[in-house]
Design a protein around this motif. Structure first.
Motif: not given
Length: 187
Positions: A142-143, A45-50, A161-164, A153-157
């Motif tokens: 904090i994503i 998931s995008i939100g959990d990929s930081l 934001i994560v990449y930056r 919500l984690l999937s709606a990140t």
């Protein structure tokens, strides 16, 4: 060891990368052994990929150097694996401090903050998982906003934001490690 101070930087602050280096130098002034980096998360998931994105970027930046990074896109360290990784790192790198990197949820006004603290991170706490702390120093991005339905919500990140954040954290941690390695060679 270090300080009780906490540091936070907004991902749109152009000095966030160098601020991360300065914060790490204050939190881990002169470790006896090079710090080990544990990046927690999943590429599912995008939100959990930081964590895995940051780990991959740090590995690329420190390629060929004496530095240990656990948790990349190729080999993620998820919350489920954290207890094994923690015992592995403690056994394999006994004197090395651990810098733990993870994504987290917070208040709406905190989205986009990168927070550094002189304590470990509790992976999965946003998803109400009860897991052991990992690390001596935590770097948390904090994503998303904390709600009752955080799994959605984690999937709606936003990937942006994560990449930056991953770029800033990877830059800060890599520069800190490079500085540490250069200074430990001279002594």
């Amino acid at each position: 060891m270090g300080t009780n101070m906490e540091y936070s930087f907004n991902l749109y602050n152009t000095l966030a990368g160098s601020g991360t280096v300065i914060a790490l130098k204050k939190l881990l002034p002169c470790p006896a052994k090079p710090p080990v980096i544990v990046c927690i998360g999943s590429d599912l998931s995008i939100g959990d990929s930081l964590g895995p994105v940051t780990g991959t970027k740090i590995k690329e930046r420190l390629s060929g150097l004496n530095c240990f990074v656990y948790g990349t896109l190729a080999k993620p360290v998820t919350a489920k694996e954290i207890k094994y990784v923690t015992s592995f790192v403690t056994t394999t790198h006994p004197q090395s401090p651990v810098i733990a990197i993870d994504a987290a949820v917070g208040s709406a006004g905190d989205i986009g903050l990168i927070k550094l603290a002189p304590r470990g991170v509790k992976p999965g706490s946003g998803a109400n998982k009860k897991l052991a702390k990992v690390g001596n120093v935590s770097i948390i991005g904090i994503i998303a906003e904390k709600t009752l339905f955080n799994y959605s919500l984690l999937s709606a990140t936003r990937l942006n934001i994560v990449y930056r954040m991953a770029n800033i954290i990877a830059e800060g941690v890599s520069d800190y490690i490079l500085d540490y390695l250069q200074n430990s060679v001279q002594e």
